[in-house]
Scaffold this motif. Structure first.
Motif, PDB file in Angstrom:
ATOM      1  N   SER A  45       0.817  -1.218   0.000  1.00 26.11           N
ATOM      2  CA  SER A  45       0.000   0.000   0.000  1.00 26.11           C
ATOM      3  C   SER A  45       0.851   1.269   0.000  1.00 26.11           C
ATOM      4  O   SER A  45       0.642   2.169  -0.826  1.00 26.11           O
ATOM      5  CB  SER A  45      -0.923   0.011   1.225  1.00 26.11           C
ATOM      6  N   LEU A  46       1.814   1.340   0.909  1.00 22.97           N
ATOM      7  CA  LEU A  46       2.651   2.535   1.006  1.00 22.97           C
ATOM      8  C   LEU A  46       3.642   2.609  -0.147  1.00 22.97           C
ATOM      9  O   LEU A  46       3.865   3.679  -0.716  1.00 22.97           O
ATOM     10  CB  LEU A  46       3.396   2.536   2.342  1.00 22.97           C
ATOM     11  N   THR A  47       4.227   1.487  -0.515  1.00 21.62           N
ATOM     12  CA  THR A  47       5.204   1.469  -1.603  1.00 21.62           C
ATOM     13  C   THR A  47       4.594   2.006  -2.893  1.00 21.62           C
ATOM     14  O   THR A  47       5.179   2.849  -3.587  1.00 21.62           O
ATOM     15  CB  THR A  47       5.697   0.028  -1.855  1.00 21.62           C
ATOM     16  N   LEU A  48       3.411   1.516  -3.220  1.00 29.58           N
ATOM     17  CA  LEU A  48       2.773   1.905  -4.472  1.00 29.58           C
ATOM     18  C   LEU A  48       2.231   3.332  -4.419  1.00 29.58           C
ATOM     19  O   LEU A  48       2.222   4.038  -5.427  1.00 29.58           O
ATOM     20  CB  LEU A  48       1.679   0.902  -4.815  1.00 29.58           C
ATOM     21  N   ALA A  49       1.784   3.762  -3.243  1.00 30.80           N
ATOM     22  CA  ALA A  49       1.379   5.162  -3.101  1.00 30.80           C
ATOM     23  C   ALA A  49       2.580   6.084  -3.296  1.00 30.80           C
ATOM     24  O   ALA A  49       2.469   7.149  -3.911  1.00 30.80           O
ATOM     25  CB  ALA A  49       0.748   5.389  -1.731  1.00 30.80           C
ATOM     26  N   ALA A  50       3.747   5.662  -2.793  1.00 35.20           N
ATOM     27  CA  ALA A  50       4.967   6.448  -2.980  1.00 35.20           C
ATOM     28  C   ALA A  50       5.373   6.482  -4.448  1.00 35.20           C
ATOM     29  O   ALA A  50       5.852   7.508  -4.955  1.00 35.20           O
ATOM     30  CB  ALA A  50       6.097   5.869  -2.129  1.00 35.20           C
ATOM     31  N   ILE A  59      11.969   3.123  -5.677  1.00 40.51           N
ATOM     32  CA  ILE A  59      11.383   2.715  -4.409  1.00 40.51           C
ATOM     33  C   ILE A  59      11.497   1.207  -4.238  1.00 40.51           C
ATOM     34  O   ILE A  59      11.166   0.438  -5.149  1.00 40.51           O
ATOM     35  CB  ILE A  59       9.899   3.140  -4.339  1.00 40.51           C
ATOM     36  N   THR A  60      11.960   0.797  -3.057  1.00 36.16           N
ATOM     37  CA  THR A  60      12.084  -0.619  -2.719  1.00 36.16           C
ATOM     38  C   THR A  60      11.152  -0.931  -1.561  1.00 36.16           C
ATOM     39  O   THR A  60      11.154  -0.230  -0.554  1.00 36.16           O
ATOM     40  CB  THR A  60      13.531  -0.969  -2.312  1.00 36.16           C
ATOM     41  N   GLY A  61      10.358  -1.978  -1.725  1.00 37.45           N
ATOM     42  CA  GLY A  61       9.536  -2.480  -0.628  1.00 37.45           C
ATOM     43  C   GLY A  61      10.085  -3.811  -0.169  1.00 37.45           C
ATOM     44  O   GLY A  61      10.384  -4.687  -0.986  1.00 37.45           O
ATOM     45  N   ILE A  62      10.230  -3.968   1.140  1.00 40.88           N
ATOM     46  CA  ILE A  62      10.781  -5.214   1.674  1.00 40.88           C
ATOM     47  C   ILE A  62       9.869  -5.747   2.768  1.00 40.88           C
ATOM     48  O   ILE A  62       9.353  -4.986   3.595  1.00 40.88           O
ATOM     49  CB  ILE A  62      12.225  -5.013   2.208  1.00 40.88           C
TER      50      ILE A  62
END
Length: 264
Positions: A45-50, A59-62
């Motif tokens: 949710s936050l990664t894609l909003a960013a 942007i990297t989501g882990i």
């Protein structure tokens, strides 16, 4: 077909975490370009909003749960990548990112201080480090409807359930501020972010509620049929508030903190 943990999360909390992400990113106020790290990204949710807010950033989501990352990958953006890893032992070199943030994770970690230490390690000096957590006891009306009813109807076990869910390390802005200050961050700011949880009817609310927390789900399913009916009826009465079943909009708030990394 088996319902995955990611499916349950999306039904219960995904829509709300996406709303919160927009408010949180406005608070974080990260640079419009550069490298950003979302620690404990869950279903993204936050990664894609960013990714939408900062199309020029990388942007990297882990996250530790591959099931969540599988859901996140269904909605991947060109400037985003997702990786598997532990928030308490991030697989990145020192000073790898310009910004590191985390949404709805710290209160569910066994060692939140270690996660912050890792976020600080991988963030360049002068970079922003931020986090937000639900204000469970004071800011989640949709949980209160159920937990207060359970505490009234089932004295010991209901009270214990409410206490266990509300007993989290960071229950106010001051607790988050102290965590950031103890880690050596500077220019620290805190805020309470509010969103609306909009439900179509009681059934929509109930499905979201049961998926929101494993302890709630386990408690309700452990009750016998009569007790479960009594509890659901009480919660329904609280939801409709003397009116007819239908749409309701409940306030939800989260506690947020941001700070600037110094030389490590």
């Amino acid at each position: 077909m088996t319902t995955s943990a990611a499916d349950i999360y999306e039904i219960a909390m995904g829509r709300w975490s996406r709303r919160l992400a927009r408010a949180f990113l406005a608070f974080v106020d990260a640079p419009a370009c550069g490298t950003l790290l979302d620690v404990g990204c869950g279903t993204g949710s936050l990664t894609l909003a960013a990714a939408t807010r900062y199309p020029s950033a990388h942007i990297t989501g882990i996250d530790l749960m591959p099931d969540y990352l599988g859901e996140a990958l269904l909605h991947a953006a060109p400037n985003v990548k997702f990786e598997t890893g532990d928030a308490r032992a991030l697989p990145y070199e020192n000073a790898s990112f310009d910004t590191a943030f985390s949404q709805l994770v710290l209160n569910d970690l066994a060692e939140p201080q270690k996660a912050l230490t890792e976020m600080l390690r991988v963030t360049r000096p002068g970079g922003v480090i931020a986090a937000t957590v639900w204000d469970r006891s004071g800011g989640l009306a949709f949980l209160r409807l159920f937990l207060d009813a359970a505490a009234i109807l089932f004295d010991g076990d209901g009270e214990a359930l409410r206490a266990r869910i509300f007993n989290v390390p960071f229950e106010n802005e001051d607790a988050l501020l102290d965590l950031w200050a103890d880690a050596g961050l500077t220019e620290i700011g805190t805020a309470t972010l509010s969103i609306r949880m909009d439900f179509l009817d009681f059934n929509d609310y109930w499905q979201s509620l049961l998926g929101s927390h494993s302890l709630i789900r386990e408690f309700f399913t452990s009750l016998d049929a009569e007790a479960a009916h009594s509890l659901q009826t009480a919660v329904r009465r609280a939801y409709i508030s003397g009116g007819n079943d239908g749409r309701r909009s409940l306030v939800a708030s989260a506690l947020a903190v941001r700070g600037v990394a110094g030389n490590t």
